[in-house]
Design an enzyme around this catalytic site. Structure first.
Site, mmCIF file in Angstrom:
data_model
loop_
_atom_site.group_PDB
_atom_site.id
_atom_site.type_symbol
_atom_site.label_atom_id
_atom_site.label_comp_id
_atom_site.label_asym_id
_atom_site.label_seq_id
_atom_site.Cartn_x
_atom_site.Cartn_y
_atom_site.Cartn_z
ATOM 1 N N GLU A 1 4.682 -4.949 11.782
ATOM 2 C CA GLU A 1 3.595 -3.918 11.142
ATOM 3 C C GLU A 1 2.184 -4.639 11.178
ATOM 4 O OE1 GLU A 1 3.719 -1.222 12.688
ATOM 5 O OE2 GLU A 1 5.438 -0.693 13.881
ATOM 6 N N ASN B 1 0.627 -1.405 -0.355
ATOM 7 C CA ASN B 1 0.476 -0.066 0.123
ATOM 8 C C ASN B 1 1.120 1.387 -0.197
ATOM 9 O OD1 ASN B 1 0.425 -0.514 2.972
ATOM 10 N ND2 ASN B 1 -1.228 0.153 3.943
ATOM 11 N N GLU C 1 7.328 2.033 14.503
ATOM 12 C CA GLU C 1 8.098 2.169 13.709
ATOM 13 C C GLU C 1 7.978 3.977 13.856
ATOM 14 O OE1 GLU C 1 6.864 0.172 10.148
ATOM 15 O OE2 GLU C 1 9.077 0.154 9.808
ATOM 16 N N SER D 1 6.734 -5.385 -2.128
ATOM 17 C CA SER D 1 5.736 -6.659 -2.222
ATOM 18 C C SER D 1 5.896 -6.801 -3.539
ATOM 19 C CB SER D 1 4.490 -5.904 -1.921
ATOM 20 O OG SER D 1 3.185 -6.769 -2.226
ATOM 21 N N CYS E 1 -3.538 0.580 7.203
ATOM 22 C CA CYS E 1 -3.545 -1.203 7.632
ATOM 23 C C CYS E 1 -4.420 -0.202 9.135
ATOM 24 C CB CYS E 1 -2.124 -1.468 8.457
ATOM 25 S SG CYS E 1 -1.337 0.219 8.843
HETATM 26 P P1 NAD Z 1 1.485 -9.499 2.853
HETATM 27 O O1 NAD Z 1 1.128 -10.471 4.673
HETATM 28 O O2 NAD Z 1 -0.004 -10.163 2.011
HETATM 29 O O3 NAD Z 1 2.663 -9.206 2.342
HETATM 30 C C1 NAD Z 1 3.377 -8.585 3.044
HETATM 31 C C2 NAD Z 1 5.050 -9.063 2.402
HETATM 32 O O4 NAD Z 1 5.173 -10.247 3.173
HETATM 33 C C3 NAD Z 1 4.856 -9.331 1.302
HETATM 34 O O5 NAD Z 1 6.071 -8.690 0.675
HETATM 35 C C4 NAD Z 1 4.958 -11.041 0.937
HETATM 36 O O6 NAD Z 1 5.962 -10.421 -0.053
HETATM 37 C C5 NAD Z 1 5.737 -11.029 2.078
HETATM 38 N N1 NAD Z 1 5.892 -12.241 2.466
HETATM 39 C C6 NAD Z 1 4.768 -13.976 2.700
HETATM 40 N N2 NAD Z 1 4.972 -14.836 2.575
HETATM 41 C C7 NAD Z 1 6.219 -14.470 2.961
HETATM 42 C C8 NAD Z 1 6.913 -15.388 4.242
HETATM 43 N N3 NAD Z 1 6.060 -16.519 3.689
HETATM 44 N N4 NAD Z 1 7.839 -14.946 4.416
HETATM 45 C C9 NAD Z 1 8.873 -13.664 4.967
HETATM 46 N N5 NAD Z 1 8.609 -13.147 3.459
HETATM 47 C C10 NAD Z 1 6.630 -12.847 3.120
HETATM 48 O O7 NAD Z 1 0.457 -8.818 2.582
HETATM 49 P P2 NAD Z 1 0.224 -7.105 1.841
HETATM 50 O O8 NAD Z 1 -0.696 -8.144 1.091
HETATM 51 O O9 NAD Z 1 1.294 -7.111 0.739
HETATM 52 O O10 NAD Z 1 0.044 -6.462 2.787
HETATM 53 C C11 NAD Z 1 -1.465 -5.935 3.153
HETATM 54 C C12 NAD Z 1 -1.670 -6.210 4.774
HETATM 55 O O11 NAD Z 1 -0.327 -5.662 5.379
HETATM 56 C C13 NAD Z 1 -2.765 -6.555 5.636
HETATM 57 O O12 NAD Z 1 -2.896 -6.980 6.531
HETATM 58 C C14 NAD Z 1 -2.175 -4.786 6.074
HETATM 59 O O13 NAD Z 1 -2.878 -4.207 7.286
HETATM 60 C C15 NAD Z 1 -0.998 -4.647 6.716
HETATM 61 N N6 NAD Z 1 0.003 -4.279 6.166
HETATM 62 C C16 NAD Z 1 0.000 -2.967 7.743
HETATM 63 C C17 NAD Z 1 0.857 -1.889 8.363
HETATM 64 C C18 NAD Z 1 1.028 -1.453 9.189
HETATM 65 O O14 NAD Z 1 2.274 -0.382 9.284
HETATM 66 N N7 NAD Z 1 0.777 -1.725 11.200
HETATM 67 C C19 NAD Z 1 0.755 -1.344 6.681
HETATM 68 C C20 NAD Z 1 0.537 -1.478 5.656
HETATM 69 C C21 NAD Z 1 0.230 -2.378 5.747
#
Ligand code: NAD
Length: 485
Positions: free
Chosen positions: A251, A154, A459, A179, A285
């Site tokens: 996060e 995002n 963060e 991502s 998020c």
């Molecule tokens: P996601 O969990 O699908 O992926 C996040 C990242 O993790 C990607 O780069 C992905 O390739 C990587 N990943 C996936 N599996 C992995 C593994 N087994 N080992 C290591 N890396 C791995 O999340 P998304 O769909 O990209 O993003 C949306 C989510 O992120 C939502 O739940 C949102 O709330 C959260 N988010 C949180 C924050 C925050 O600061 N708290 C900010 C933005 C988004």
């Protein structure tokens, strides 16, 4: 002709762009049109090795520089990012589909803020002196070593900087994996850091899916992992990091409450609910997606909300008049549409929106559901799209209990003109990042992060320094050593 969004190569390692087309191709799709605008290749084991070994090696000399020298480089990078804000914002819009109206003020600018802030702190990171009579203890704040950053889709520029800036300020190096959905912007962050004088290898960017993330997290040379992503991914990454006793920052997702009392300024509360649900088409998020409205003002609130939501301008994200963009991917759009159907099936009332927008690209109308109850799927699960659930409540005690009845704990907001109530309620809410008469402000000076399943660590702010450094303590004896024998 090559699209302007196509990067020179997929990875940025040791100060230069590197390609290895043997990796799985990752198409980059522009969400506003569905057209493929670029291709990158997932990192092969050879690329992962190159990224980790050069970052490991470069870190030693980087940590030996003075904080002021490191900080100067980060601040120079901040200046370059600001100078190129327009170009970087256009790229952010291609990467995510978010409207330029937003990206011009929220992405490269927020990344630059982090580089400037942590660049400013770098020279003042010190330990302390603890007197022990004639002896003393001193502490040294040291870098952790090699850190891995893994991003969500995002905020690709912001996440790359929010992780990179504090890591580098403390004397660490970083390998960052964006991502796979938004692989473009982090490469620019690496390029700019290098241009600003960061030594080769200090900030490497490699592409790939979860597999590549997994390879980084489990490598024994890595000392810390900072992930922005969903709760299920967070659990996997946290567990893998624990195997190697590595530091983590997590996060993760949320389903945050936004509580509006009947004495609140209605227009400000509606504004807060809009910012907390529809910015970035709801792909934030910390969004306050459970909007609890005190019964007496419910219909007035909903009427004003529907009226103002009707002013959203859906359209070409590159047109600065557009205030509402598409979902990042077709898949994400379908997930969100599935939740909207669930909301209707489970008996929530559609106040506005409730369907895909009739235009090309992955647009969903900003959607408000009223009469939502705590047990409905749309009130329990993170949707990550423009879907607001409005729930009614009567008393303060009741709303606090219901707001806390969730596995998540990222954010929470309260709108009221009674300030003792505002602080009393915020004091009881289980959330890391809270707001009074506002929603979703995230300045670099303020700690950001969640409690419960929403994460570990913080963060931004001085808190982030603690999560990218460790303390060595040294006892210094002035006299003789007494021993039992
Ligand atoms: P996601 O969990 O699908 O992926 C996040 C990242 O993790 C990607 O780069 C992905 O390739 C990587 N990943 C996936 N599996 C992995 C593994 N087994 N080992 C290591 N890396 C791995 O999340 P998304 O769909 O990209 O993003 C949306 C989510 O992120 C939502 O739940 C949102 O709330 C959260 N988010 C949180 C924050 C925050 O600061 N708290 C900010 C933005 C988004």
């Amino acid at each position: 002709m090559t699209h302007p969004a196509q990067p020179k190569a997929s990875h940025f390692i040791n100060g230069e762009y590197v390609e290895d087309t043997a990796g799985t191709p990752i198409p980059v799709i522009y969400a506003a049109t569905g057209e493929q605008i670029a291709t990158v290749y997932a990192a092969t084991p050879a690329i992962v090795e190159q990224a980790l070994s050069t970052a490991k090696e470069a870190q030693k000399a980087w940590a030996k520089m003075t904080g002021t020298e490191r900080g100067r480089i980060l601040r120079r990078a901040a200046d370059i990012m600001r100078e190129r804000n327009h170009e970087l914002s256009v790229l952010e819009t291609y990467d995510t589909g978010k409207p330029l109206q937003e990206t011009l003020v929220a992405d490269a600018t927020s990344g630059a803020d982090a580089l400037e802030y942590f660049g400013g702190l770098a020279g003042s990171l010190t330990g302390e002196h603890i007197p022990m009579g004639e002896d003393w203890v001193y502490t040294v704040r040291e870098a952790l070593g090699l850190c891995v950053g893994i991003g969500a889709w995002n905020y690709p520029t912001q996440i790359a900087c929010w992780k990179g800036a504090p890591a580098l300020a403390c004397g660490n190096s970083m390998v960052f994996k964006p991502s796979e959905t938004t692989p473009l912007c982090a490469l620019k962050v690496a390029e700019i850091l290098h241009e600003a004088g960061a030594p080769a290898g200090i900030y490497n960017v490699i592409q790939g899916m979860g597999e590549v993330g997994g390879a980084l997290v489990t490598d024994p040379r890595v000392d810390k992992v900072s992930l922005t992503g969903s709760v299920p991914t967070g659990k996997k990454v946290y567990a893998a990091a624990a195997e190697g006793m590595k530091h983590v920052t997590m996060e993760l997702g949320g389903k945050s409450p936004l509580i509006i009392f009947d004495d609140a300024d209605i227009d400000n509360a509606v504004g807060g609910a809009i910012n907390g649900n529809f910015y970035s088409s709801g792909q934030v998020c910390s969004n306050g997606t459970r909007v609890f409205v005190q019964k007496g003002i419910k219909e007035k609130f909903l009427a004003r909300l529907a009226e103002r939501t009707g002013n959203a301008i859906l359209g070409d994200p590159m047109d600065e008049a557009t205030s509402f963009g598409p979902m990042v991917t077709e898949n994400q759009m379908n997930i969100v549409l599935g939740y909207i159907e669930k909301g209707k099936e489970e008996g929530a009332r559609v106040v506005c929106g409730g369907a895909r927008a009739d235009m090309p690209g992955y647009y969903i109308q900003p959607t408000v559901f009223a009469d939502v109850t705590d047990d409905m799927t749309i009130a329990r699960e993170e949707i990550f799209g423009p879907v607001m659930s409005v729930l009614d409540f009567e008393t303060e005690e009741e709303v606090v209990a219901r707001a806390n009845d969730t596995e998540f704990g990222l954010s929470a907001g309260v709108f009221t003109n009674d300030f003792s109530r505002a602080h009393r309620v915020i004091g009881q809410l289980e959330a890391g990042s809270c707001f009074i008469n506002s929603y979703n402000d995230a300045p670099v000076e303020a700690p950001f992060g969640g409690v419960k399943a929403s994460g570990v660590g913080r963060e931004n702010s001085k808190e982030a320094i603690k999560h990218f450094s460790q303390v060595k303590s040294v006892y210094v004896r002035m006299g003789d050593v007494e021993a039992a024998f």
